[in-house]
Design a protein around this motif. Sequence first.
Motif, PDB file in Angstrom:
ATOM      1  N   ALA A 111       0.701  -1.158   0.218  1.00 11.11           N
ATOM      2  CA  ALA A 111      -0.105  -0.137  -0.011  1.00 11.11           C
ATOM      3  C   ALA A 111       1.097   1.123  -0.043  1.00 11.11           C
ATOM      4  O   ALA A 111       0.036   2.022  -1.040  1.00 11.11           O
ATOM      5  N   ASP A 113       3.702   1.255  -0.786  1.00  8.71           N
ATOM      6  CA  ASP A 113       4.609   1.578  -2.772  1.00  8.71           C
ATOM      7  C   ASP A 113       3.836   2.587  -3.444  1.00  8.71           C
ATOM      8  O   ASP A 113       3.689   3.173  -4.155  1.00  8.71           O
ATOM      9  N   LYS A 114       2.208   1.593  -3.156  1.00 14.09           N
ATOM     10  CA  LYS A 114       1.394   2.132  -3.623  1.00 14.09           C
ATOM     11  C   LYS A 114       0.808   3.738  -3.946  1.00 14.09           C
ATOM     12  O   LYS A 114       0.902   4.487  -5.016  1.00 14.09           O
ATOM     13  N   ARG A 115       1.152   4.304  -2.476  1.00 13.35           N
ATOM     14  CA  ARG A 115       1.391   5.309  -2.159  1.00 13.35           C
ATOM     15  C   ARG A 115       1.889   6.222  -2.891  1.00 13.35           C
ATOM     16  O   ARG A 115       2.199   6.920  -4.087  1.00 13.35           O
ATOM     17  N   ARG A 117       4.047   5.785  -5.608  1.00 13.60           N
ATOM     18  CA  ARG A 117       3.386   5.352  -6.707  1.00 13.60           C
ATOM     19  C   ARG A 117       2.469   6.987  -7.377  1.00 13.60           C
ATOM     20  O   ARG A 117       2.027   6.461  -9.356  1.00 13.60           O
ATOM     21  N   ASP A 118       1.281   6.992  -7.127  1.00 15.90           N
ATOM     22  CA  ASP A 118       0.391   7.529  -7.162  1.00 15.90           C
ATOM     23  C   ASP A 118       1.444   9.299  -8.105  1.00 15.90           C
ATOM     24  O   ASP A 118       2.071   9.671  -8.237  1.00 15.90           O
ATOM     25  N   GLY A 119       0.888   9.323  -8.896  1.00 14.08           N
ATOM     26  CA  GLY A 119       0.413  10.310 -10.013  1.00 14.08           C
ATOM     27  C   GLY A 119       2.013  10.066 -10.929  1.00 14.08           C
ATOM     28  O   GLY A 119       2.471  10.788 -12.159  1.00 14.08           O
ATOM     29  N   ASP A 121       3.722   7.200 -14.251  1.00  9.37           N
ATOM     30  CA  ASP A 121       3.655   5.710 -15.084  1.00  9.37           C
ATOM     31  C   ASP A 121       4.499   5.034 -15.028  1.00  9.37           C
ATOM     32  O   ASP A 121       5.571   5.765 -14.056  1.00  9.37           O
TER      33      ASP A 121
END
Length: 153
Positions: A111, A113-115, A117-119, A121
Amino acid sequence: MKPTQETLGITLAAAARDASRAFDAALQSAGGSRPVWLVLMALKQHATANQREIAQKVGIQGATLTHHLNAMESSGLLSRRRDPHNRRVHIVELTEAGHAMFLQLLGTVTAFDKRLRDGLDEGDIATLRRLLAVLQHNVGSSAEGTKVPARND
């Protein structure tokens, strides 16, 4: 003379500090810590390892590692036993509770890591990884023999 922009080193250090603090807070809210996560990761990659191997993978040495392993053993996350071939070496293994803690922290790490990577690509992430490798190379912290990745433009 006053600089017109904050130096790259200061910007990078601030971003690393903020990301590190947020990561540590996320792990703590899940009942873990960075050292616990790193030891669990090392043991998931190698089911049994001795303390020297863990220290090498984790980057924590001597008494500090022993302190973390003692706490993890007391919490039931791992067990240690003497290597029958070399009584001076302790073999470290995860317990069922250690496997469960790994899965719990894995969800938190994923979670986080996902945060991060937000914004971004996949191209942005590849560029960021390449640029960080260049910066590591520039300050002499990259692994020996590691080449700076080529640009893709």
